[in-house]
Design a protein around this motif. Structure first.
Motif, PDB file in Angstrom:
ATOM      1  N   VAL A 146      -9.193   8.274  11.791  1.00  0.00           N
ATOM      2  CA  VAL A 146      -7.931   8.426  10.610  1.00  0.00           C
ATOM      3  C   VAL A 146      -7.937   6.835   9.972  1.00  0.00           C
ATOM      4  O   VAL A 146      -7.958   5.889  10.361  1.00  0.00           O
ATOM      5  N   PHE A 147      -8.452   6.980   8.533  1.00  0.00           N
ATOM      6  CA  PHE A 147      -8.739   5.758   7.818  1.00  0.00           C
ATOM      7  C   PHE A 147      -7.530   5.217   7.071  1.00  0.00           C
ATOM      8  O   PHE A 147      -6.571   5.855   6.933  1.00  0.00           O
ATOM      9  N   LYS A 188     -14.829  13.505   4.759  1.00  0.00           N
ATOM     10  CA  LYS A 188     -13.950  13.890   3.830  1.00  0.00           C
ATOM     11  C   LYS A 188     -12.882  14.618   4.481  1.00  0.00           C
ATOM     12  O   LYS A 188     -11.679  14.682   4.054  1.00  0.00           O
ATOM     13  N   LYS A 189     -13.208  15.218   5.738  1.00  0.00           N
ATOM     14  CA  LYS A 189     -12.096  16.254   5.984  1.00  0.00           C
ATOM     15  C   LYS A 189     -11.083  15.326   6.867  1.00  0.00           C
ATOM     16  O   LYS A 189      -9.838  15.974   7.460  1.00  0.00           O
ATOM     17  N   PHE A 190     -11.316  13.954   7.146  1.00  0.00           N
ATOM     18  CA  PHE A 190     -10.451  13.264   8.127  1.00  0.00           C
ATOM     19  C   PHE A 190      -9.287  12.896   7.364  1.00  0.00           C
ATOM     20  O   PHE A 190      -9.326  12.308   6.032  1.00  0.00           O
ATOM     21  N   ARG A 191      -8.328  12.507   7.960  1.00  0.00           N
ATOM     22  CA  ARG A 191      -6.915  11.872   7.272  1.00  0.00           C
ATOM     23  C   ARG A 191      -7.195  10.416   6.854  1.00  0.00           C
ATOM     24  O   ARG A 191      -7.987   9.577   7.181  1.00  0.00           O
ATOM     25  N   ILE A 192      -6.518  10.238   5.748  1.00  0.00           N
ATOM     26  CA  ILE A 192      -6.433   8.784   5.257  1.00  0.00           C
ATOM     27  C   ILE A 192      -5.173   8.436   4.701  1.00  0.00           C
ATOM     28  O   ILE A 192      -4.368   9.122   4.180  1.00  0.00           O
ATOM     29  N   ARG A 193      -4.811   7.374   4.904  1.00  0.00           N
ATOM     30  CA  ARG A 193      -3.497   6.642   4.785  1.00  0.00           C
ATOM     31  C   ARG A 193      -3.753   5.676   3.571  1.00  0.00           C
ATOM     32  O   ARG A 193      -4.367   4.749   3.541  1.00  0.00           O
ATOM     33  N   GLY A 194      -3.084   5.944   2.292  1.00  0.00           N
ATOM     34  CA  GLY A 194      -3.414   5.086   1.259  1.00  0.00           C
ATOM     35  C   GLY A 194      -4.817   5.532   0.630  1.00  0.00           C
ATOM     36  O   GLY A 194      -5.186   6.714   0.924  1.00  0.00           O
ATOM     37  N   GLY A 195      -5.777   4.642   0.081  1.00  0.00           N
ATOM     38  CA  GLY A 195      -6.793   4.879  -0.407  1.00  0.00           C
ATOM     39  C   GLY A 195      -7.031   4.449  -1.870  1.00  0.00           C
ATOM     40  O   GLY A 195      -8.249   4.159  -2.280  1.00  0.00           O
ATOM     41  N   GLU A 196      -6.017   4.062  -2.267  1.00  0.00           N
ATOM     42  CA  GLU A 196      -6.031   3.515  -3.917  1.00  0.00           C
ATOM     43  C   GLU A 196      -6.935   2.228  -3.949  1.00  0.00           C
ATOM     44  O   GLU A 196      -7.645   1.872  -4.840  1.00  0.00           O
ATOM     45  N   VAL A 197      -6.417   1.344  -3.039  1.00  0.00           N
ATOM     46  CA  VAL A 197      -7.104  -0.102  -3.197  1.00  0.00           C
ATOM     47  C   VAL A 197      -8.318  -0.024  -3.056  1.00  0.00           C
ATOM     48  O   VAL A 197      -9.280  -0.705  -3.419  1.00  0.00           O
ATOM     49  N   SER A 198      -8.941   0.747  -1.896  1.00  0.00           N
ATOM     50  CA  SER A 198     -10.298   0.727  -1.585  1.00  0.00           C
ATOM     51  C   SER A 198     -11.178   1.366  -2.598  1.00  0.00           C
ATOM     52  O   SER A 198     -12.441   0.912  -2.862  1.00  0.00           O
ATOM     53  N   GLU A 199     -10.539   2.361  -3.279  1.00  0.00           N
ATOM     54  CA  GLU A 199     -11.194   2.966  -4.217  1.00  0.00           C
ATOM     55  C   GLU A 199     -11.418   2.128  -5.194  1.00  0.00           C
ATOM     56  O   GLU A 199     -12.626   2.173  -6.306  1.00  0.00           O
ATOM     57  N   ASP A 200     -10.310   1.313  -5.786  1.00  0.00           N
ATOM     58  CA  ASP A 200     -10.586   0.473  -6.816  1.00  0.00           C
ATOM     59  C   ASP A 200     -11.672  -0.653  -6.584  1.00  0.00           C
ATOM     60  O   ASP A 200     -12.402  -1.094  -7.488  1.00  0.00           O
TER      61      ASP A 200
END
Ligand SMILES: Cc1ncc(COP(=O)(O)O)c(C=O)c1O
Length: 378
Positions: free
Chosen positions: A98-99, A331-343
């Protein structure tokens, strides 16, 4: 023009001498005096009870999770912004990662999101079996806060300090904050054995068990007796000799990487649209890699344009790790947040940070970046 690599091996000490000594001793195997010596040297250096030399950092992560009894169907929390090895080890155990997204101030796992996730897990009656916390690019995560929440829910921490040997958090060395910590001595790390790793812990049961499991789980007997499944994960005695020589110069290497970081900060300070990975006030990073963020609207070109301009001048730079939740395989695993790492991924560029670079190399690199800015301002 000579190629400047991102972070190549730098053998500047007694590597040859210690390697020849190991060859002459005829301990050409995965045990011997250099392996034991390297383990003692690392444990002493970072102030921990025990260390087990392994074939890779990934092997260390696998053994750590295996010893924490992570198994099929379990969940394991993991920093989202990292190299795939941190998450691969969870899959080796049959568990589901879970990321958790990064904190903007440190780029490491966000303590707030971690707390949210643990609350959510507790409410659903299924707590994770462990958490893999990464010390990104040499900077320690915020352990006081992370340990605070994890101990509340009794979730053990595995510290992935693969990139952070020699870094500190509130005066204590990276690798010492989890139940178990690991380092990597892969060719691009601050010290290298070509390939290699180390598992460390203050808990002697983990140390003894890791040593046993990494040597095919041989029970004490004159013949080959096995009551458990083991792994062939030990480090070669020859490579341990190289590691010992490298470790002797760790302080110089940290100082040099920090000087490189400072040079970049000063040289690029006036360029609009360039920011540096922040260094948290709670610690001292080994500055394994210097990383910048490029904001195209202010700088005039994007991260990829700058990377390609460097490449055209035979200079290797790399985008920041692509977050795990964006990787097709996870891709199929859960992520909490994600906007910061994408940026951070879309704007982040790792600059050459090898310790053998000289002033001229740094001037060449920063010159290309400055030129990218000027070209756009014409
Ligand atoms: C954060 C992180 N974890 C784990 C590893 C795996 O280490 P190794 O390559 O020694 O298996 C690396 C580097 O390679 C890494 O950067």
């Amino acid at each position: 023009m000579k190629r400047i690599y991102l972070s190549p091996p730098h053998l500047d000490g007694r590597e040859r001498e210690l390697l020849i000594r190991a060859l002459e001793s005829n301990w050409i195997t995965t045990l011997g005096p250099e392996v034991e010596g390297f383990e003692e040297d690392i444990a002493k250096k970072i102030g921990i009870k025990g260390a087990v030399a392994l074939a890779s950092g990934t092997a260390g992560l696998h053994l750590a999770l295996y010893m924490l009894k992570v198994g099929s169907g379990d969940e394991v929390l993991c920093s989202d912004l990292t190299f795939a090895a941190s998450a691969n080890a969870i899959i080796y155990c049959g568990a589901n990662p879970v990321f958790i997204d990064s904190d903007r101030e440190t780029w490491n796992i966000s303590p707030e999101l971690l707390e949210e996730e643990l609350k959510y897990c507790a409410k659903n009656g299924k707590l994770p079996k462990a958490i893999v916390v990464v010390d990104l690019y040499g900077q320690c995560a915020d352990y006081d806060r992370i340990i605070g929440v994890c101990s509340q829910y009794e979730v053990p921490i595995v510290e992935d300090a693969a990139e952070a040997l020699g870094s500190t958090y509130k005066g204590k060395f990276a690798g010492t904050f989890g139940e178990i910590g690991i380092f990597s001595f892969n060719g691009n790390k601050i010290i290298t054995t070509s390939g290699g790793g180390m598992l460390v812990s203050d808990n002697e049961n983990y140390i003894n068990r890791a040593r046993f499991l990494s040597q095919q789980a041989r029970d004490p007997a004159p013949h080959y007796e096995h009551s458990q499944i083991g792994f062939n994960y030990r480090l070669s005695n020859l490579l341990a000799a190289v590691g010992r020589a490298q470790l002797e110069r760790l302080e110089e290497k940290v100082t040099k990487r920090r000087e490189i970081n400072l040079f970049y900060r000063r040289a690029l300070a006036d360029l609009p649209g360039i920011e540096f990975m922040p260094e948290a006030t709670y610690g001292k990073s080994n500055c394994w890699l210097t990383v910048i963020l490029i904001s195209p609207e202010k700088f005039g070109s994007d991260r990829e344009t700058v990377r390609l301009a460097l490449e055209a001048e035979n200079i290797e730079a790399r985008p920041v790790w692509k977050p795990m939740h964006m990787q097709p395989v996870f891709k199929k695993f859960r992520i909490r947040g994600g906007e910061v790492s994408e940026d951070l991924f879309s704007r982040g560029l790792c600059l050459p940070s090898g310790t053998q670079m000289i002033g001229e190399d740094l001037v060449r690199i920063t010159g290309v970046i400055k030129k990218c800015y000027k070209l756009n301002k014409k």
